[in-house]
Design a protein around this motif. Sequence first.
Motif, PDB file in Angstrom:
ATOM      1  N   PRO A  10      -2.467  17.496  11.689  1.00 11.18           N
ATOM      2  CA  PRO A  10      -3.217  17.218  12.928  1.00 11.18           C
ATOM      3  C   PRO A  10      -2.643  17.953  14.136  1.00 11.18           C
ATOM      4  CG  PRO A  10      -2.784  15.189  11.728  1.00 11.18           C
ATOM      5  CD  PRO A  10      -1.972  16.255  11.073  1.00 11.18           C
ATOM      6  N   MET A  11      -1.324  18.084  14.187  1.00  3.78           N
ATOM      7  CA  MET A  11      -0.709  18.797  15.299  1.00  3.78           C
ATOM      8  C   MET A  11      -1.184  20.247  15.332  1.00  3.78           C
ATOM      9  SD  MET A  11       3.346  19.190  16.189  1.00  3.78           S
ATOM     10  CE  MET A  11       3.715  20.060  14.657  1.00  3.78           C
ATOM     11  N   THR A  12      -1.315  20.852  14.161  1.00  2.23           N
ATOM     12  CA  THR A  12      -1.777  22.238  14.096  1.00  2.23           C
ATOM     13  C   THR A  12      -3.233  22.370  14.532  1.00  2.23           C
ATOM     14  OG1 THR A  12      -0.243  22.667  12.274  1.00  2.23           O
ATOM     15  CG2 THR A  12      -2.038  24.232  12.576  1.00  2.23           C
ATOM     16  N   LEU A  13      -4.044  21.397  14.155  1.00  4.44           N
ATOM     17  CA  LEU A  13      -5.473  21.472  14.456  1.00  4.44           C
ATOM     18  C   LEU A  13      -5.798  21.136  15.905  1.00  4.44           C
ATOM     19  CD1 LEU A  13      -6.948  19.802  11.237  1.00  4.44           C
ATOM     20  CD2 LEU A  13      -6.870  22.237  11.792  1.00  4.44           C
ATOM     21  N   PHE A  14      -5.014  20.257  16.515  1.00  6.37           N
ATOM     22  CA  PHE A  14      -5.360  19.739  17.842  1.00  6.37           C
ATOM     23  C   PHE A  14      -4.345  20.138  18.912  1.00  6.37           C
ATOM     24  CE2 PHE A  14      -7.178  16.668  14.786  1.00  6.37           C
ATOM     25  CZ  PHE A  14      -8.518  16.835  15.092  1.00  6.37           C
ATOM     26  N   SER A  15      -3.722  21.296  18.765  1.00 12.89           N
ATOM     27  CA  SER A  15      -2.738  21.752  19.744  1.00 12.89           C
ATOM     28  C   SER A  15      -3.158  23.052  20.419  1.00 12.89           C
ATOM     29  CB  SER A  15      -1.369  21.938  19.069  1.00 12.89           C
ATOM     30  OG  SER A  15      -0.854  20.700  18.615  1.00 12.89           O
ATOM     31  N   VAL A  49     -11.477  22.512  25.189  1.00 14.76           N
ATOM     32  CA  VAL A  49     -12.799  22.416  24.576  1.00 14.76           C
ATOM     33  C   VAL A  49     -12.923  21.153  23.736  1.00 14.76           C
ATOM     34  CG1 VAL A  49     -12.950  24.921  24.505  1.00 14.76           C
ATOM     35  CG2 VAL A  49     -12.243  23.690  22.449  1.00 14.76           C
ATOM     36  N   LEU A  50     -11.805  20.467  23.495  1.00 12.59           N
ATOM     37  CA  LEU A  50     -11.833  19.212  22.763  1.00 12.59           C
ATOM     38  C   LEU A  50     -12.308  18.085  23.668  1.00 12.59           C
ATOM     39  CD1 LEU A  50      -8.447  19.299  20.786  1.00 12.59           C
ATOM     40  CD2 LEU A  50     -10.732  19.507  19.818  1.00 12.59           C
ATOM     41  N   PRO A  51     -12.855  17.023  23.088  1.00 12.89           N
ATOM     42  CA  PRO A  51     -13.204  15.847  23.897  1.00 12.89           C
ATOM     43  C   PRO A  51     -11.940  15.288  24.551  1.00 12.89           C
ATOM     44  CG  PRO A  51     -14.171  15.708  21.700  1.00 12.89           C
ATOM     45  CD  PRO A  51     -13.227  16.868  21.675  1.00 12.89           C
ATOM     46  N   TYR A  59     -10.735  12.426  24.737  1.00  9.25           N
ATOM     47  CA  TYR A  59     -10.006  11.422  23.971  1.00  9.25           C
ATOM     48  C   TYR A  59      -9.165  12.032  22.841  1.00  9.25           C
ATOM     49  CZ  TYR A  59     -14.100  11.875  20.880  1.00  9.25           C
ATOM     50  OH  TYR A  59     -15.095  12.360  20.082  1.00  9.25           O
ATOM     51  N   LEU A  60      -9.291  13.349  22.614  1.00  4.98           N
ATOM     52  CA  LEU A  60      -8.459  14.020  21.621  1.00  4.98           C
ATOM     53  C   LEU A  60      -7.425  14.952  22.254  1.00  4.98           C
ATOM     54  CD1 LEU A  60     -11.006  15.001  18.807  1.00  4.98           C
ATOM     55  CD2 LEU A  60      -9.313  13.160  18.763  1.00  4.98           C
ATOM     56  N   GLN A  61      -7.576  15.258  23.529  1.00  2.00           N
ATOM     57  CA  GLN A  61      -6.675  16.224  24.159  1.00  2.00           C
ATOM     58  C   GLN A  61      -5.241  15.708  24.269  1.00  2.00           C
ATOM     59  OE1 GLN A  61      -8.202  17.766  27.859  1.00  2.00           O
ATOM     60  NE2 GLN A  61     -10.242  18.195  27.002  1.00  2.00           N
ATOM     61  N   TRP A  62      -5.070  14.409  24.280  1.00  7.58           N
ATOM     62  CA  TRP A  62      -3.725  13.842  24.412  1.00  7.58           C
ATOM     63  C   TRP A  62      -2.830  14.237  23.231  1.00  7.58           C
ATOM     64  CZ3 TRP A  62      -1.687  10.702  20.648  1.00  7.58           C
ATOM     65  CH2 TRP A  62      -2.588  10.155  19.734  1.00  7.58           C
ATOM     66  N   ILE A  63      -3.462  14.516  22.079  1.00 10.62           N
ATOM     67  CA  ILE A  63      -2.668  14.941  20.918  1.00 10.62           C
ATOM     68  C   ILE A  63      -1.944  16.238  21.243  1.00 10.62           C
ATOM     69  CG2 ILE A  63      -2.742  15.611  18.488  1.00 10.62           C
ATOM     70  CD1 ILE A  63      -5.244  13.896  18.180  1.00 10.62           C
ATOM     71  N   GLY A  64      -2.652  17.136  21.900  1.00  8.88           N
ATOM     72  CA  GLY A  64      -2.023  18.385  22.290  1.00  8.88           C
ATOM     73  C   GLY A  64      -0.959  18.200  23.350  1.00  8.88           C
ATOM     74  N   TRP A  65      -1.218  17.316  24.299  1.00  5.51           N
ATOM     75  CA  TRP A  65      -0.268  17.139  25.401  1.00  5.51           C
ATOM     76  C   TRP A  65       1.099  16.671  24.919  1.00  5.51           C
ATOM     77  CZ3 TRP A  65      -4.420  13.938  28.447  1.00  5.51           C
ATOM     78  CH2 TRP A  65      -5.412  14.816  28.920  1.00  5.51           C
ATOM     79  N   ILE A  66       1.123  15.842  23.862  1.00  5.53           N
ATOM     80  CA  ILE A  66       2.411  15.344  23.363  1.00  5.53           C
ATOM     81  C   ILE A  66       2.968  16.222  22.248  1.00  5.53           C
ATOM     82  CG2 ILE A  66       1.810  12.977  23.966  1.00  5.53           C
ATOM     83  CD1 ILE A  66       1.381  12.439  20.975  1.00  5.53           C
ATOM     84  N   SER A  67       2.204  17.216  21.827  1.00  7.57           N
ATOM     85  CA  SER A  67       2.613  18.048  20.705  1.00  7.57           C
ATOM     86  C   SER A  67       3.550  19.158  21.160  1.00  7.57           C
ATOM     87  CB  SER A  67       1.378  18.668  20.047  1.00  7.57           C
ATOM     88  OG  SER A  67       1.737  19.746  19.212  1.00  7.57           O
ATOM     89  N   PRO A  68       4.705  19.308  20.530  1.00 11.79           N
ATOM     90  CA  PRO A  68       5.572  20.448  20.866  1.00 11.79           C
ATOM     91  C   PRO A  68       4.903  21.780  20.565  1.00 11.79           C
ATOM     92  CG  PRO A  68       6.382  19.299  18.912  1.00 11.79           C
ATOM     93  CD  PRO A  68       5.316  18.444  19.502  1.00 11.79           C
ATOM     94  N   LEU A  69       4.005  21.801  19.576  1.00 10.02           N
ATOM     95  CA  LEU A  69       3.323  23.047  19.235  1.00 10.02           C
ATOM     96  C   LEU A  69       2.437  23.518  20.386  1.00 10.02           C
ATOM     97  CD1 LEU A  69       2.657  25.279  17.250  1.00 10.02           C
ATOM     98  CD2 LEU A  69       0.949  23.779  16.191  1.00 10.02           C
TER      99      LEU A  69
END
Length: 287
Positions: free
Chosen positions: A211-216, A224-226, A228-238
């Motif tokens: 998931p980190m790879t897909l949503f970072s 371009v993500l909704p 409610y999914l962008q937070w995954i990227g914000w906390i992702s080191p990737l």
Amino acid sequence: MSTLSDNTSDGIRSDTLAAAVAQAARTRRYGSWYVAEHRFRVMRSYAQTVLFTAIGSPLVYLYAMGVGLASLVDGNLGDDAVNVVSYLSFLAPALLASSAIAVASEEFTYPIMLGFKWNPTFFGMNASSIQPGQIINGIVISVAARMLLTCAIFFVFMLVFGAVPRPLGFVAVLVALLTGLAFGALVMAYTATLKDDTGQLAMVQRFVILPMTLFSGTFFPLDVLPPYLQWIGWISPLWHGTELSRVFAYGMPEPIWLSLVHVLYLAALLAVGWICARRLTADRLNK
């Protein structure tokens, strides 16, 4: 004669003791490097795999994703398809950071379990003058060396494919190294808590790394993500590593304060993971 023999024996024992004390002092001083040397010798057993992966991955991914897919994207959106650069230039820094994450996922998981349980070399090291913290330090040093080699080879292929339009693009290699170590230190700390492998490490691969790879923001901009999914990227080191790599690789426009946030966030993850791994290792080995 007996007195002379006793004196000789005492002298030999004294010399042996002095040599042992000196060796212990050297071990306490250079223990981290001894552990790193041990890991390098272990890596020699799968050196062909390391080199094949380091060369094959950028060749396959840059050609398939950066050239094959990029030709479709650029053909529809133009040569400045994303962030006013080609899709290849946009994607390559993300793949570079992902290669560091891949090395971290290999070296900070099962080799750690190996040292604690399957082939408990960590306990043998701890029985000498090497401290638990030095064991972790040595592992980080050895993994950083492999990661740097992998990222450097990846960057060479980026140059070959024409994916680095800026002279400062080489800094992306160091950013990828920091990204991989930041993520890997956390994984290492988690692995140090495991007494048995009942699928936890496989779940890290499936439910954290994938998931980190897909949503970072790897294959497309994060915005371009909704929401409610962008937070995954914000906390992702990737995501942090990818964005910072793009700044150096092709000059992606970004406020300097945000670039500083990327650096501080990755450094904080590395520090937290490293410190926790050292403490968990000390607690586990000194029971």
